[in-house]
Design a protein around this motif. Structure first.
Motif, PDB file in Angstrom:
ATOM      1  N   GLY A 195     -40.496 -24.045 -39.603  1.00 41.87           N
ATOM      2  CA  GLY A 195     -41.723 -22.834 -39.866  1.00 41.87           C
ATOM      3  C   GLY A 195     -41.080 -21.599 -40.503  1.00 41.87           C
ATOM      4  N   ARG A 205     -47.162 -23.294 -38.582  1.00 39.45           N
ATOM      5  CA  ARG A 205     -47.141 -24.677 -37.534  1.00 39.45           C
ATOM      6  C   ARG A 205     -47.078 -24.367 -36.169  1.00 39.45           C
ATOM      7  N   VAL A 209     -50.417 -28.366 -37.604  1.00 37.46           N
ATOM      8  CA  VAL A 209     -50.210 -27.395 -38.630  1.00 37.46           C
ATOM      9  C   VAL A 209     -51.482 -26.733 -39.177  1.00 37.46           C
ATOM     10  N   CYS A 268     -53.445 -33.144 -45.377  1.00 41.52           N
ATOM     11  CA  CYS A 268     -52.267 -32.657 -44.957  1.00 41.52           C
ATOM     12  C   CYS A 268     -51.257 -33.693 -45.012  1.00 41.52           C
ATOM     13  N   LYS A 323     -46.952 -35.152 -44.107  1.00 42.25           N
ATOM     14  CA  LYS A 323     -45.790 -34.895 -43.494  1.00 42.25           C
ATOM     15  C   LYS A 323     -44.669 -35.723 -44.345  1.00 42.25           C
TER      16      LYS A 323
END
Length: 120
Positions: free
Chosen positions: A54, A71, A78, A95, A97
């Protein structure tokens, strides 16, 4: 890893919305996260990204100063705080990752998307 995005809706220009994306499975704090959006007839585009800790965030020029990504590793979530929304922000927001950055190929898991519609 599964990602579940929520928080979209219909708002007026100038309003704010906060999107959330909850992750399950995997080690949440070990990967970067990003938000992308896709408007009808357009390619998916980068919105914002945040590193695993973060500590560092990145934004598309079009949202810089209006959107904030954050986050909470304790909650495996998040967020994307969107202020001063404009009609051109209308899109499905996803979103994801992965390794981070602004390219879709840097991300290996994607949420299902949440619709944001901004009326003028």
């Amino acid at each position: 890893v599964q990602l579940q995005a929520s928080g979209g809706g219909l708002v007026q220009a100038g309003d704010a919305l906060r999107l959330s994306c909850a992750a399950s499975g995997g080690t949440f704090s070990s990967y970067a996260l990003g938000w992308f959006r896709q408007a009808p007839g357009k390619a998916r585009e980068f919105v914002a990204a945040i590193t695993w800790s973060g500590a560092t965030t990145y934004y598309a020029d079009s949202v810089k100063g209006r959107f904030t990504i954050s986050r909470d590793n304790a909650k495996n979530t998040v967020y994307l705080q969107m202020n001063s929304l404009k009609p051109e922000d209308t899109a499905v927001y996803y979103c994801a990752k992965g390794r981070g950055g602004k390219f879709t190929w840097s991300y290996d898991h994607w949420g299902q998307g949440t619709q944001v519609t901004v009326s003028s």
